[in-house]
Design a protein around this motif. Structure first.
Motif, PDB file in Angstrom:
ATOM      1  N   ILE A 162      -3.723  11.273  16.684  1.00 54.12           N
ATOM      2  CA  ILE A 162      -2.693  11.503  15.666  1.00 54.12           C
ATOM      3  C   ILE A 162      -3.309  12.148  14.429  1.00 54.12           C
ATOM      4  N   LYS A 163      -4.465  11.670  14.036  1.00 52.45           N
ATOM      5  CA  LYS A 163      -5.276  12.196  12.939  1.00 52.45           C
ATOM      6  C   LYS A 163      -4.548  12.361  11.602  1.00 52.45           C
ATOM      7  N   PRO A 164      -3.953  11.274  11.079  1.00 51.97           N
ATOM      8  CA  PRO A 164      -3.393  11.370   9.724  1.00 51.97           C
ATOM      9  C   PRO A 164      -4.527  11.464   8.705  1.00 51.97           C
ATOM     10  N   VAL A 165      -4.201  11.931   7.510  1.00 52.01           N
ATOM     11  CA  VAL A 165      -5.205  11.951   6.450  1.00 52.01           C
ATOM     12  C   VAL A 165      -5.547  10.517   6.083  1.00 52.01           C
ATOM     13  N   ASP A 166      -6.690  10.343   5.424  1.00 55.26           N
ATOM     14  CA  ASP A 166      -7.151   8.989   5.138  1.00 55.26           C
ATOM     15  C   ASP A 166      -7.925   8.958   3.829  1.00 55.26           C
ATOM     16  N   THR A 167      -7.854   7.819   3.181  1.00 55.91           N
ATOM     17  CA  THR A 167      -8.689   7.525   2.026  1.00 55.91           C
ATOM     18  C   THR A 167      -9.308   6.160   2.273  1.00 55.91           C
ATOM     19  N   ILE A 168     -10.611   6.051   2.014  1.00 58.69           N
ATOM     20  CA  ILE A 168     -11.304   4.769   2.121  1.00 58.69           C
ATOM     21  C   ILE A 168     -11.906   4.472   0.756  1.00 58.69           C
ATOM     22  N   MET A 169     -11.615   3.285   0.233  1.00 58.32           N
ATOM     23  CA  MET A 169     -12.132   2.934  -1.096  1.00 58.32           C
ATOM     24  C   MET A 169     -12.493   1.464  -1.164  1.00 58.32           C
ATOM     25  N   GLN A 170     -13.326   1.146  -2.117  1.00 54.50           N
ATOM     26  CA  GLN A 170     -13.697  -0.241  -2.363  1.00 54.50           C
ATOM     27  C   GLN A 170     -12.906  -0.774  -3.545  1.00 54.50           C
ATOM     28  N   VAL A 171     -12.448  -2.009  -3.410  1.00 56.95           N
ATOM     29  CA  VAL A 171     -11.788  -2.724  -4.492  1.00 56.95           C
ATOM     30  C   VAL A 171     -12.609  -3.976  -4.785  1.00 56.95           C
ATOM     31  N   SER A 172     -12.401  -4.568  -5.941  1.00 54.30           N
ATOM     32  CA  SER A 172     -13.217  -5.732  -6.290  1.00 54.30           C
ATOM     33  C   SER A 172     -12.818  -6.982  -5.509  1.00 54.30           C
ATOM     34  N   ARG A 173     -11.507  -7.163  -5.246  1.00 50.13           N
ATOM     35  CA  ARG A 173     -11.052  -8.322  -4.479  1.00 50.13           C
ATOM     36  C   ARG A 173      -9.570  -8.238  -4.211  1.00 50.13           C
ATOM     37  N   PHE A 174      -9.109  -9.107  -3.326  1.00 51.39           N
ATOM     38  CA  PHE A 174      -7.692  -9.250  -3.027  1.00 51.39           C
ATOM     39  C   PHE A 174      -7.233 -10.628  -3.491  1.00 51.39           C
ATOM     40  N   ILE A 175      -5.940 -10.917  -3.383  1.00 51.75           N
ATOM     41  CA  ILE A 175      -5.434 -12.206  -3.852  1.00 51.75           C
ATOM     42  C   ILE A 175      -5.969 -13.375  -3.030  1.00 51.75           C
ATOM     43  N   ASN A 176      -6.413 -13.091  -1.813  1.00 54.31           N
ATOM     44  CA  ASN A 176      -7.055 -14.106  -0.988  1.00 54.31           C
ATOM     45  C   ASN A 176      -8.506 -13.665  -0.771  1.00 54.31           C
ATOM     46  N   PRO A 177      -9.480 -14.467  -1.176  1.00 55.93           N
ATOM     47  CA  PRO A 177     -10.882 -14.061  -1.063  1.00 55.93           C
ATOM     48  C   PRO A 177     -11.371 -13.917   0.376  1.00 55.93           C
ATOM     49  N   ASP A 178     -10.620 -14.412   1.368  1.00 51.89           N
ATOM     50  CA  ASP A 178     -11.011 -14.250   2.771  1.00 51.89           C
ATOM     51  C   ASP A 178     -10.653 -12.868   3.326  1.00 51.89           C
ATOM     52  N   TRP A 179      -9.818 -12.127   2.601  1.00 50.43           N
ATOM     53  CA  TRP A 179      -9.427 -10.806   3.069  1.00 50.43           C
ATOM     54  C   TRP A 179     -10.530  -9.804   2.738  1.00 50.43           C
ATOM     55  N   LEU A 180     -10.988  -9.098   3.736  1.00 52.98           N
ATOM     56  CA  LEU A 180     -11.994  -8.054   3.562  1.00 52.98           C
ATOM     57  C   LEU A 180     -11.371  -6.669   3.461  1.00 52.98           C
ATOM     58  N   ILE A 181     -10.102  -6.558   3.850  1.00 56.15           N
ATOM     59  CA  ILE A 181      -9.442  -5.261   3.968  1.00 56.15           C
ATOM     60  C   ILE A 181      -7.941  -5.397   3.769  1.00 56.15           C
ATOM     61  N   GLU A 182      -7.346  -4.348   3.251  1.00 51.08           N
ATOM     62  CA  GLU A 182      -5.906  -4.114   3.308  1.00 51.08           C
ATOM     63  C   GLU A 182      -5.741  -2.651   3.684  1.00 51.08           C
ATOM     64  N   ILE A 183      -4.651  -2.351   4.377  1.00 48.14           N
ATOM     65  CA  ILE A 183      -4.381  -0.975   4.775  1.00 48.14           C
ATOM     66  C   ILE A 183      -2.957  -0.614   4.381  1.00 48.14           C
ATOM     67  N   GLU A 184      -2.788   0.613   3.880  1.00 44.48           N
ATOM     68  CA  GLU A 184      -1.470   1.172   3.558  1.00 44.48           C
ATOM     69  C   GLU A 184      -1.250   2.390   4.433  1.00 44.48           C
ATOM     70  N   VAL A 185      -0.002   2.658   4.792  1.00 50.64           N
ATOM     71  CA  VAL A 185       0.310   3.892   5.525  1.00 50.64           C
ATOM     72  C   VAL A 185       1.607   4.492   5.018  1.00 50.64           C
ATOM     73  N   ASP A 186       1.700   5.799   5.189  1.00 51.74           N
ATOM     74  CA  ASP A 186       2.933   6.540   4.962  1.00 51.74           C
ATOM     75  C   ASP A 186       3.253   7.263   6.261  1.00 51.74           C
ATOM     76  N   ALA A 187       4.514   7.275   6.616  1.00 55.42           N
ATOM     77  CA  ALA A 187       4.949   7.952   7.851  1.00 55.42           C
ATOM     78  C   ALA A 187       6.182   8.796   7.547  1.00 55.42           C
ATOM     79  N   ILE A 188       6.341   9.844   8.304  1.00 58.08           N
ATOM     80  CA  ILE A 188       7.531  10.681   8.248  1.00 58.08           C
ATOM     81  C   ILE A 188       8.028  10.821   9.672  1.00 58.08           C
ATOM     82  N   VAL A 189       9.261  10.389   9.903  1.00 60.19           N
ATOM     83  CA  VAL A 189       9.842  10.446  11.232  1.00 60.19           C
ATOM     84  C   VAL A 189      10.346  11.868  11.484  1.00 60.19           C
ATOM     85  N   ALA A 190       9.841  12.481  12.527  1.00 61.36           N
ATOM     86  CA  ALA A 190      10.277  13.830  12.875  1.00 61.36           C
ATOM     87  C   ALA A 190      11.747  13.805  13.273  1.00 61.36           C
ATOM     88  N   THR A 191      12.485  14.779  12.785  1.00 67.35           N
ATOM     89  CA  THR A 191      13.929  14.818  13.116  1.00 67.35           C
ATOM     90  C   THR A 191      14.236  15.918  14.079  1.00 67.35           C
TER      91      THR A 191
END
Length: 129
Positions: free
Chosen positions: A100-129
């Motif tokens: 599929i090869k969508p574009v991507d950004t990888i970044m470091q953050v200082s922390r999340f609301i739960n210290p056990d979380w090592l990662i969060e991921i966001e996505v954007d999609a466009i449904v082909a019509t």
């Protein structure tokens, strides 16, 4: 255009006041998706590979609920608490998006609301019509 809110069943949705995904017309946005199950329990504590997979499985379900799929994803954002985890997280991401090869950004953050979380991921999609 109609605005459709998609729930992910997370207990954080009501606490924070968010939807797992929002669809407006052909556009779907999925915000920071944590490595949690539907009860809000962290999956894969200490394991970036399992946490990445959990995030992507949650995203996949949200896309399906929105009438879409991973093939419609045009952007991903990987947020890590330790940038050294980027390669393992990227390998898991690639197993879902290799063709599929969508574009991507990888970044470091200082922390999340739960210290056990090592990662969060966001996505954007466009449904082909």
């Amino acid at each position: 255009m109609k605005r459709e809110l998609i729930s992910g069943e997370s207990p954080y949705e009501d606490i924070v006041g968010f939807s797992r995904a929002v669809r407006v017309g052909p556009y779907i946005t999925i915000g920071g998706t944590a490595p949690t199950d539907t009860n809000g329990n962290t999956v894969g504590i200490g394991d970036i590979s399992l946490q990445t997979k959990q995030c992507l499985e949650t995203i996949k379900i949200a896309l399906e609920k929105a009438g879409s799929s991973l093939k419609d994803v045009v952007r991903t954002r990987i947020l890590l608490t330790n940038i050294e985890d980027w390669k393992v997280a990227a390998e898991v991401r690639a197993s879902y998006f290799r063709t599929i090869k969508p574009v991507d950004t990888i970044m470091q953050v200082s922390r999340f609301i739960n210290p056990d979380w090592l990662i969060e991921i966001e996505v954007d999609a466009i449904v082909a019509t």
